[in-house]
Design a protein around this motif. Structure first.
Motif, PDB file in Angstrom:
ATOM      1  N   GLY A 342      21.625  39.363  42.024  1.00  0.00           N
ATOM      2  CA  GLY A 342      21.374  40.514  41.167  1.00  0.00           C
ATOM      3  C   GLY A 342      22.324  40.615  39.991  1.00  0.00           C
ATOM      4  N   ARG A 343      23.280  39.716  39.908  1.00  0.00           N
ATOM      5  CA  ARG A 343      24.232  39.709  38.795  1.00  0.00           C
ATOM      6  C   ARG A 343      24.183  38.346  38.111  1.00  0.00           C
ATOM      7  N   ASN A 344      24.720  38.306  36.877  1.00  0.00           N
ATOM      8  CA  ASN A 344      24.763  37.059  36.108  1.00  0.00           C
ATOM      9  C   ASN A 344      26.188  36.537  36.015  1.00  0.00           C
ATOM     10  N   VAL A 345      26.324  35.275  35.647  1.00  0.00           N
ATOM     11  CA  VAL A 345      27.642  34.695  35.383  1.00  0.00           C
ATOM     12  C   VAL A 345      28.303  35.540  34.300  1.00  0.00           C
ATOM     13  N   THR A 346      29.569  35.900  34.538  1.00  0.00           N
ATOM     14  CA  THR A 346      30.226  36.844  33.635  1.00  0.00           C
ATOM     15  C   THR A 346      31.739  36.648  33.636  1.00  0.00           C
ATOM     16  N   ILE A 347      32.389  37.332  32.711  1.00  0.00           N
ATOM     17  CA  ILE A 347      33.852  37.414  32.684  1.00  0.00           C
ATOM     18  C   ILE A 347      34.263  38.657  33.452  1.00  0.00           C
ATOM     19  N   ALA A 348      35.315  38.548  34.260  1.00  0.00           N
ATOM     20  CA  ALA A 348      35.810  39.692  35.030  1.00  0.00           C
ATOM     21  C   ALA A 348      37.325  39.610  35.112  1.00  0.00           C
ATOM     22  N   GLY A 349      37.932  40.691  35.534  1.00  0.00           N
ATOM     23  CA  GLY A 349      39.375  40.687  35.746  1.00  0.00           C
ATOM     24  C   GLY A 349      39.731  39.800  36.921  1.00  0.00           C
ATOM     25  N   ALA A 350      40.759  38.969  36.762  1.00  0.00           N
ATOM     26  CA  ALA A 350      41.150  38.053  37.839  1.00  0.00           C
ATOM     27  C   ALA A 350      41.630  38.806  39.071  1.00  0.00           C
ATOM     28  N   GLY A 351      42.129  40.031  38.870  1.00  0.00           N
ATOM     29  CA  GLY A 351      42.630  40.813  39.991  1.00  0.00           C
ATOM     30  C   GLY A 351      41.672  41.895  40.450  1.00  0.00           C
TER      31      GLY A 351
END
Length: 362
Positions: A342-351
């Protein structure tokens, strides 16, 4: 007079019959079954108390737990699939070796047969043996040497046949073992696939029961939880002194991974149109010329580990105690990853998730 007597007798008989009939009627009536007494109505079971409605935060945590369980099952599926491929390749390799071994056996048998036929033609003596019986000493020595060489060749031939036959037996046994393992891994794949689909279906059912406004709030709650975790992680000063410089291979891996942003998460996928978390990291590093294991758990188990203070772009951050998720560090406290169905490849916080550790594919 006779008439009076007859009349009187008739009256007496009639009276007697009446008297005799009355007790029978009474007995018959008393013998009839009485209707059963009315039973008291069964007490009505008290209604079950209404379950308190879950808060949206509880629903969010339940959905997250289901997707985590699906991720663990996905790792099990991917590992079983990888093992099945290895065993299938090994079976093909062993089959070729068995064919080659049989061809070699046939060739050795033909050579042994030719030698036996030559001995038969020479009266049971191998080629050259009759020349040993010459009176010429020099010729005797020369032919004795050839005879010795012939004996050695025959012995070597028989030894090679024995070894080749033993190898064929081993190949066949190994092929049988690999076939058994292949079938076992297919069973594991099927079981993991069912578990994945069941967990994803349960999570989607929970989401579908929410109103549109609640689903929007659910997404905000998810983002807020990630933001709080990322902020707490950054507040530890973890980024101080971190090198932002990637190696050439690490740079290529990061470039590949970030180019996949926007593509959907699909469990078991390795690209090019969709990925799961470890499929993305494996394919990204393959584009940089490095082969790494297929699953997040195997990447955590087998790749060299580095301290988080030494982390650099291209390194892989492994999440949760069961190593069920993985992302690629891209610098500045961020990762690129394939989150969940339900989600796409993305940038996120490492923590933004619970960090287990960091591994380095190079």
């Amino acid at each position: 007079m006779n008439r009076r007597r007859r009349a009187k007798a008739a009256i007496i008989v009639a009276c007697a019959l009446t008297v005799l009939a009355s007790p029978a009627l009474t007995l018959q009536a008393s013998a009839a079954p009485l209707p059963p007494p009315a039973q008291p109505a069964a007490p009505t079971a008290p209604a079950a108390p209404a379950q308190p409605k879950k808060t949206l935060e509880e629903v969010r945590q339940e959905i997250e737990a289901l997707y985590r369980q699906a991720a663990v099952a996905t790792d099990a599926y991917n590992l079983a699939e990888e093992k099945a491929k290895e065993q299938s390749d090994e079976i093909v390799k062993l089959a070729r070796m068995i064919v080659e071994g049989r061809e070699k056996i046939d060739d050795l048998k033909a050579r042994a047969g030719a030698a036996a036929r030559a001995q038969y033609r020479n009266g049971g003596l191998p080629d050259g043996a009759q020349f040993v019986l010459t009176d010429d000493p020099q010729l005797f020595l020369d032919n004795a040497g050839r005879l010795k060489e012939g004996h050695k060749a025959t012995k070597d031939l028989l030894g090679e046949m024995t070894r080749t036959q033993a190898e064929l037996t081993t190949y066949a046994k190994d092929a049988s073992i690999n076939w058994t393992k292949l079938e076992a891994n297919r069973v594991k794949q099927a079981k993991a696939k069912k578990e994945i689909n069941d967990k994803i279906a349960a999570a989607r059912k929970l989401e579908s029961e929410l109103a549109a406004e609640e689903r929007a709030r659910l997404l905000r709650l998810e983002q807020q939880a990630q933001y709080r975790a990322q902020t707490a992680w950054l507040d530890t000063g973890v980024l101080k002194g971190l090198s932002g410089k990637a190696t050439p291979a690490g740079k290529r891996a990061v470039e590949f991974a970030t180019q996949q942003i926007g593509k959907p998460y699909v469990w078991g996928a390795e690209g090019p149109g969709s990925y799961d978390c470890s499929g993305l990291t494996q394919t990204a590093w393959a584009s940089a010329g490095h082969t790494i294991p297929r699953t997040s758990q195997e990447q955590w188990r087998l790749l060299p580990r580095v301290d988080i203070k030494d982390m650099r772009p291209g390194d892989l951050i492994v999440y949760f105690k069961d190593a069920s998720h993985i992302g690629m560090y891209v610098g500045n406290g961020a990762i690129v990853h394939a989150p969940r169905p339900g989600r796409n490849v993305t940038i996120a916080g490492a923590g933004s998730m619970e960090i287990l550790g960091v591994v380095r594919p190079e």
